[in-house]
Design a protein around this motif. Structure first.
Motif, PDB file in Angstrom:
ATOM      1  N   LEU A   1       0.829  -1.207   0.000  1.00  0.00           N
ATOM      2  CA  LEU A   1       0.000   0.000   0.000  1.00  0.00           C
ATOM      3  C   LEU A   1       0.863   1.256   0.000  1.00  0.00           C
ATOM      4  O   LEU A   1       0.656   2.167  -0.802  1.00  0.00           O
ATOM      5  N   ALA A   2       1.850   1.288   0.887  1.00  0.00           N
ATOM      6  CA  ALA A   2       2.676   2.492   1.009  1.00  0.00           C
ATOM      7  C   ALA A   2       3.551   2.714  -0.218  1.00  0.00           C
ATOM      8  O   ALA A   2       3.855   3.858  -0.573  1.00  0.00           O
ATOM      9  N   SER A   3       3.957   1.634  -0.876  1.00  0.00           N
ATOM     10  CA  SER A   3       4.835   1.752  -2.042  1.00  0.00           C
ATOM     11  C   SER A   3       4.101   2.236  -3.284  1.00  0.00           C
ATOM     12  O   SER A   3       4.736   2.590  -4.280  1.00  0.00           O
ATOM     13  N   HIS A   4       2.797   2.261  -3.257  1.00  0.00           N
ATOM     14  CA  HIS A   4       2.025   2.704  -4.419  1.00  0.00           C
ATOM     15  C   HIS A   4       1.531   4.137  -4.264  1.00  0.00           C
ATOM     16  O   HIS A   4       0.780   4.641  -5.105  1.00  0.00           O
ATOM     17  N   ARG A   5       1.959   4.815  -3.187  1.00  0.00           N
ATOM     18  CA  ARG A   5       1.550   6.200  -2.980  1.00  0.00           C
ATOM     19  C   ARG A   5       2.376   7.151  -3.845  1.00  0.00           C
ATOM     20  O   ARG A   5       3.548   6.907  -4.113  1.00  0.00           O
ATOM     21  N   ALA A   6       1.743   8.246  -4.233  1.00  0.00           N
ATOM     22  CA  ALA A   6       2.469   9.300  -4.934  1.00  0.00           C
ATOM     23  C   ALA A   6       3.290  10.091  -3.926  1.00  0.00           C
ATOM     24  O   ALA A   6       2.860  10.310  -2.792  1.00  0.00           O
ATOM     25  N   ALA A   7       4.476  10.521  -4.360  1.00  0.00           N
ATOM     26  CA  ALA A   7       5.333  11.310  -3.479  1.00  0.00           C
ATOM     27  C   ALA A   7       4.972  12.789  -3.522  1.00  0.00           C
ATOM     28  O   ALA A   7       5.201  13.518  -2.558  1.00  0.00           O
ATOM     29  N   ASP A   8       4.395  13.228  -4.644  1.00  0.00           N
ATOM     30  CA  ASP A   8       4.151  14.656  -4.826  1.00  0.00           C
ATOM     31  C   ASP A   8       2.666  14.997  -4.880  1.00  0.00           C
ATOM     32  O   ASP A   8       2.310  16.137  -5.154  1.00  0.00           O
ATOM     33  N   ARG A   9       1.800  14.033  -4.621  1.00  0.00           N
ATOM     34  CA  ARG A   9       0.357  14.285  -4.622  1.00  0.00           C
ATOM     35  C   ARG A   9      -0.257  13.492  -3.479  1.00  0.00           C
ATOM     36  O   ARG A   9      -0.603  12.316  -3.628  1.00  0.00           O
ATOM     37  N   ALA A  10      -0.336  14.119  -2.316  1.00  0.00           N
ATOM     38  CA  ALA A  10      -0.811  13.426  -1.119  1.00  0.00           C
ATOM     39  C   ALA A  10      -2.157  12.769  -1.368  1.00  0.00           C
ATOM     40  O   ALA A  10      -3.069  13.370  -1.934  1.00  0.00           O
ATOM     41  N   GLY A  11      -2.282  11.515  -0.956  1.00  0.00           N
ATOM     42  CA  GLY A  11      -3.530  10.796  -1.063  1.00  0.00           C
ATOM     43  C   GLY A  11      -3.733  10.030  -2.342  1.00  0.00           C
ATOM     44  O   GLY A  11      -4.672   9.225  -2.443  1.00  0.00           O
ATOM     45  N   ALA A  12      -2.884  10.221  -3.337  1.00  0.00           N
ATOM     46  CA  ALA A  12      -3.020   9.487  -4.598  1.00  0.00           C
ATOM     47  C   ALA A  12      -2.291   8.151  -4.481  1.00  0.00           C
ATOM     48  O   ALA A  12      -1.123   8.108  -4.101  1.00  0.00           O
ATOM     49  N   VAL A  13      -2.979   7.063  -4.798  1.00  0.00           N
ATOM     50  CA  VAL A  13      -2.404   5.719  -4.763  1.00  0.00           C
ATOM     51  C   VAL A  13      -2.852   4.996  -6.028  1.00  0.00           C
ATOM     52  O   VAL A  13      -4.054   4.919  -6.308  1.00  0.00           O
ATOM     53  N   VAL A  14      -1.906   4.466  -6.785  1.00  0.00           N
ATOM     54  CA  VAL A  14      -2.267   3.769  -8.019  1.00  0.00           C
ATOM     55  C   VAL A  14      -2.672   2.333  -7.701  1.00  0.00           C
ATOM     56  O   VAL A  14      -2.396   1.803  -6.625  1.00  0.00           O
ATOM     57  N   ALA A  15      -3.334   1.693  -8.684  1.00  0.00           N
ATOM     58  CA  ALA A  15      -3.895   0.364  -8.459  1.00  0.00           C
ATOM     59  C   ALA A  15      -2.849  -0.738  -8.461  1.00  0.00           C
ATOM     60  O   ALA A  15      -2.988  -1.743  -7.768  1.00  0.00           O
ATOM     61  N   SER A  16      -1.792  -0.581  -9.258  1.00  0.00           N
ATOM     62  CA  SER A  16      -0.739  -1.592  -9.306  1.00  0.00           C
ATOM     63  C   SER A  16       0.436  -1.063 -10.112  1.00  0.00           C
ATOM     64  O   SER A  16       0.249  -0.457 -11.166  1.00  0.00           O
ATOM     65  N   LEU A  17       1.640  -1.301  -9.609  1.00  0.00           N
ATOM     66  CA  LEU A  17       2.848  -0.982 -10.372  1.00  0.00           C
ATOM     67  C   LEU A  17       3.142  -2.144 -11.318  1.00  0.00           C
ATOM     68  O   LEU A  17       4.156  -2.827 -11.215  1.00  0.00           O
ATOM     69  N   SER A  18       2.221  -2.364 -12.223  1.00  0.00           N
ATOM     70  CA  SER A  18       2.396  -3.443 -13.193  1.00  0.00           C
ATOM     71  C   SER A  18       1.532  -3.173 -14.411  1.00  0.00           C
ATOM     72  O   SER A  18       0.599  -2.369 -14.358  1.00  0.00           O
ATOM     73  N   ILE A  19       1.871  -3.853 -15.485  1.00  0.00           N
ATOM     74  CA  ILE A  19       1.085  -3.810 -16.720  1.00  0.00           C
ATOM     75  C   ILE A  19       0.688  -5.253 -17.029  1.00  0.00           C
ATOM     76  O   ILE A  19       1.537  -6.068 -17.395  1.00  0.00           O
ATOM     77  N   PRO A  20      -0.576  -5.629 -16.818  1.00  0.00           N
ATOM     78  CA  PRO A  20      -0.982  -7.013 -17.056  1.00  0.00           C
ATOM     79  C   PRO A  20      -0.594  -7.494 -18.454  1.00  0.00           C
ATOM     80  O   PRO A  20      -0.806  -6.784 -19.439  1.00  0.00           O
ATOM     81  N   TRP A  21       0.007  -8.681 -18.498  1.00  0.00           N
ATOM     82  CA  TRP A  21       0.478  -9.262 -19.754  1.00  0.00           C
ATOM     83  C   TRP A  21       1.333  -8.246 -20.514  1.00  0.00           C
ATOM     84  O   TRP A  21       1.239  -8.100 -21.736  1.00  0.00           O
ATOM     85  N   GLY A  22       2.191  -7.545 -19.754  1.00  0.00           N
ATOM     86  CA  GLY A  22       2.966  -6.456 -20.325  1.00  0.00           C
ATOM     87  C   GLY A  22       3.850  -6.876 -21.480  1.00  0.00           C
ATOM     88  O   GLY A  22       4.098  -6.086 -22.392  1.00  0.00           O
ATOM     89  N   PHE A  23       4.336  -8.133 -21.463  1.00  0.00           N
ATOM     90  CA  PHE A  23       5.223  -8.583 -22.542  1.00  0.00           C
ATOM     91  C   PHE A  23       4.522  -8.613 -23.890  1.00  0.00           C
ATOM     92  O   PHE A  23       5.178  -8.737 -24.929  1.00  0.00           O
TER      93      PHE A  23
END
Length: 809
Positions: A293-315
């Motif tokens: 949870l903490a690793s997906h937070r934005a550093a410059d926009r308090a309260g913004a958290v993305v859904a996943s640091l991944s791209i499904p089937w990215g290859f």
């Protein structure tokens, strides 16, 4: 060194595997950089925002004079561990499957700069270090794109630097160990990998590769006396800023960065509620989830958290899929806020609510998903995403984290969102899986719970008129949930011995009679599941009616639905039972393991085990909930990250698909980790942590019904039951001209304001007999015009209709 690399622009760019086994960031505003790990190498690195991927991958190739070629991400057994419990700083050991070498790495980001640091040690297990060449390969994809990047070799402070740029962002790779050879090239033609494959070394040192799919390569000067190097990838708005970041991190040293990194994480984790359990295979699942949870937070926009640091089937995906999952979904964001709250970080949950307040659209709704700055990505509208922020506001208030002053700050947001639900519900524009429109039990549950929560907030704000209007609307919708969404194909229900079941989503325009007779389009047929009409597609989403407090766990409709769900959607896997999203789901790999390409077959979701566990806990079966917690945790990938889906077919080793293990979908899924934290907290407390109390009190304990039915221009009722008032609601003031006897006698009823931007009039037709027809039209005093259309609503004996529908007759 040759000036320019040949082969522009290179082959089409692709991303890489979404099966992460490590993610991290420094929890520092000075270090706006995030990294991901997979297959023993660095994958996407994000800068300067958590929604901006800047690299594809960064790994090593080992070659020898005898023609030896080995790529660590493909040819090694990898072991990735955190250097301290729950701290996302990683130690990686990659051992060649042929036993010839070992590469050991430690990875952190520098808390003082936008820089990822990697300390690497190469060990020859067969022969001597001098028998091998070790080359680093870096694939820039700045920003969220692999095309139109440029790469070049230059110097900074007397060090050779590997540079890349794209879309006005720069990266610089520097090593504290000299390079033997360096090159920039076009992928698939003149890149370092191709040179190593053909020649075993960097044969041509190209200085530049511009405007294409580019790659950088650098061979270490490893010898028997020097087998270790520290590398820094710095980022910046200019090449000099990027190089200065990398050089500064190397000057301060890896140990200083790592100590500072670990200290930041320990300071944050010490504030959390202790929900730790016994570690399994060296993994503290709770600490992993909080770190996700903490690793997906934005550093410059308090309260913004993305859904996943991944791209499904990215290859299999290129630049046409800009977002991946590194976007903000309002639903996922509120679920994440619940995870932070359950773990004891109310400050972060309030920041999330504040972020939602800022990115709310003027209409009162939120985008389906969005970039950090609030710019919408997908164009859809999802009604549950308009309701979730209200529930978060109320939960923070009930838990004592919002005082009266803070509540005032959020009331315009709550009022605007409630008005949007009021005027656009109860149907959903798209369900929570972003696919279909209609009446959804999940969306209805969230909408109704949110209206009740908003009513409480409005009452506290002194607006009892609007609060009462919301409660009456919620009561009306709640009373019709079964009429809208409880169906069931007759033969299917008879075979299971049930009266019916809640459907995943009842399509708009589908009448109750048509749904009852099964006279609807047949959707998907799978070998192991029942054939269901469109309106009768099953989904575990129906359990939201319990989760949000509208139906008791032992409600007969719920029990029948669970029986149907388990018959049609349960997958028994080595770790236990998981569930599919719905019958006929097409979001997943093909049967042969080929990646999802717009079609496929949905696979089981570990997240749904967490939702089912919460249902079991609500039903008083804590042992069943504990067992499902175990199933959820056993569904994690190596390192404890939860995937979006797991593979349910025979093992396909060549495609890295194994029964019960993560598929090629998103991993980690922040929503799943939030559900995991909430489940741990719920089990500790002995009650469902995030269940809103209003519906439980109103509908389960007090059996509150509704005295009315609501007609609107976007919800034109054709009939109302005997004994109900008819409420007409519009967005503009009007006078209702109406009759209950075919215009023999007429009445004019002025509308009154609801307090929420709408107007309504209640027609007292509750004493009219079945068979009567109410006819009405509108006079619009502001414009001095008539609607010039007559509308009719029939009074019916709905008891017999409901019985016939439930019996499938």
């Amino acid at each position: 060194m040759v000036d320019a690399a040949p082969g522009a622009p290179g082959i089409d760019a692709r991303w890489t595997s979404s099966a992460k086994n490590g993610i991290g960031t420094a929890l520092s505003k000075h270090s706006r950089v995030w990294f991901t790990l997979s297959h023993g190498v660095l994958n996407e690195i994000y800068y300067p925002r958590v929604d901006s991927a800047c690299t594809r991958d960064f790994g090593f190739v080992v070659t020898g004079n005898d023609g030896y070629f080995s790529e660590e991400k493909r040819d090694c057994e990898t072991e990735t561990r955190t250097i301290a419990p729950g701290i996302p700083a990683f130690s990686i050991i990659n051992t060649a499957r042929d036993g010839r070498y070992r590469i050991e790495k430690q990875v952190v980001t520098d808390p003082s700069r936008a820089c990822v640091m990697q300390r690497v040690r190469f060990t020859a297990l067969k022969g001597e270090v001098n028998d091998y060449r070790v080359t680093a390969l870096l694939a820039p994809h700045l920003v969220n794109a692999g095309q139109l990047n440029s790469a070049w070799i230059s110097e900074f402070e007397d060090k050779t630097v590997l540079f890349a740029t794209g879309r006005s962002r720069y990266l610089a790779l520097i090593s504290d160990t000299p390079w033997r050879a360096v090159s920039a090239g076009f992928v698939g033609v003149s890149d370092g990998w191709r040179q190593l494959k053909q020649h075993g070394r960097i044969a041509e040192q190209y200085q530049r590769a511009d405007d294409g799919n580019v790659a950088l390569a650098g061979e270490f000067d490893f010898t028997g006396a020097c087998q270790e190097a520290t590398m820094a990838i710095g980022f910046g708005q200019t090449e000099f800023e990027a190089a200065a970041a990398a050089a500064g991190s190397l000057k301060d040293g890896f140990e200083k960065a790592q100590q500072h990194y670990v200290a930041n994480w320990q300071a944050w984790q010490q504030k959390l509620v202790p929900l730790d359990r016994q570690e399994q295979a060296g993994v503290n699942a709770y600490r992993v989830s909080t770190a996700v949870l903490a690793s997906h937070r934005a550093a410059d926009r308090a309260g913004a958290v993305v859904a996943s640091l991944s791209i499904p089937w990215g290859f299999s995906k290129g630049d046409d899929d800009l977002g991946g999952y590194h976007l903000v979904w309002p639903r996922d964001l509120v679920e994440t806020a619940g995870g932070f709250l359950a773990a004891g970080d109310a400050e972060e949950a309030i920041a999330i609510l504040d972020y939602l307040r800022h990115v709310q659209q003027p209409s009162g709704r939120w985008p389906q998903n969005l970039w950090l700055d609030g710019k919408p990505y997908w164009p859809g509208i999802q009604m549950d995403e308009c309701a979730f922020p209200i529930l978060l506001t109320d939960m923070l208030r009930r838990l004592g984290h919002l005082d009266a002053k803070a509540q005032k700050r959020f009331m315009p947001m709550v009022r605007s969102a409630a008005n949007y639900i009021l005027t656009n519900g109860p149907t959903t524009c798209e369900d929570r899986w972003e696919e279909d429109a209609g009446y959804s039990p999940f969306t209805l549950a969230v909408e109704i719970a949110a209206l009740l929560a908003a009513a409480d907030l409005l009452s506290l704000d002194g607006d009892d008129v609007a609060a009462n209007h919301l409660r009456e609307t919620a009561d009306c919708w709640n009373e019709q949930i079964e009429q809208w969404t409880f169906a069931g194909e007759k033969n299917f229900c008879e075979a299971l011995g049930i009266s019916g079941h809640y459907v995943r989503i009842a399509p708009l325009g589908t009448t109750d009679e048509a749904r009852a007779s099964g006279n609807t389009e047949i959707r998907n047929q799978t070998p192991d599941r029942a054939l269901l009409p469109t309106a009768d597609v099953l989904s575990p989403d129906a359990l939201a009616l319990v989760r949000f407090g509208l139906r008791a766990p032992d409600d007969p409709h719920i029990l029948d639905t669970i029986q149907a769900i388990d018959h049609s959607l349960r997958a028994d896997l080595p770790q236990g039972s998981l569930w599919y999203r719905y019958t006929g789901d097409g979001y997943g790999e093909h049967e042969d393991g080929a990646p999802f390409d717009g079609t496929g077959k949905g696979r089981p979701w570990p997240l749904l085990a967490g939702e089912r566990a919460h249902y079991e806990l609500a039903a008083g079966r804590s042992e069943a909930a504990e067992a499902l917690l175990g199933t959820l945790e056993k569904s994690a990938g190596y390192g404890g990250l939860f995937p979006e889906q797991v593979w349910d077919g025979p093992d396909l080793p060549e495609k890295e698909l194994f029964l019960g293990r993560p598929s090629g979908s998103a991993m980690p899924l922040v929503w799943a980790h939030s559900e995991h934290i909430k489940l741990l907290r719920s089990l500790k407390d002995g009650t469902v942590f995030d269940m809103p109390p209003q519906g439980v009190e109103r509908y389960i304990k007090n059996k509150t019904g509704s005295q009315l039915r609501i007609w609107r221009f976007n919800n034109r009722l054709s009939s109302i039951p005997v004994g109900k008032m008819l409420r007409l609601e519009t967005e503009t003031n009007a006078v209702v001209h109406w009759s209950a006897d075919g215009w023999v006698s007429t009445s004019d009823t002025p509308m009154v304001p609801s307090g929420l931007g709408t107007y309504y009039a209640d027609l007292p037709v509750q004493h009219e007999d079945a068979g009567k027809t109410i006819v009405f039209t509108f006079y619009w005093p502001d414009s001095g015009t008539w609607e010039n259309t007559n509308f009719t609503v029939h009074v019916v004996d709905e008891t017999s209709d409901s019985a016939r529908i439930e019996n499938g007759e």
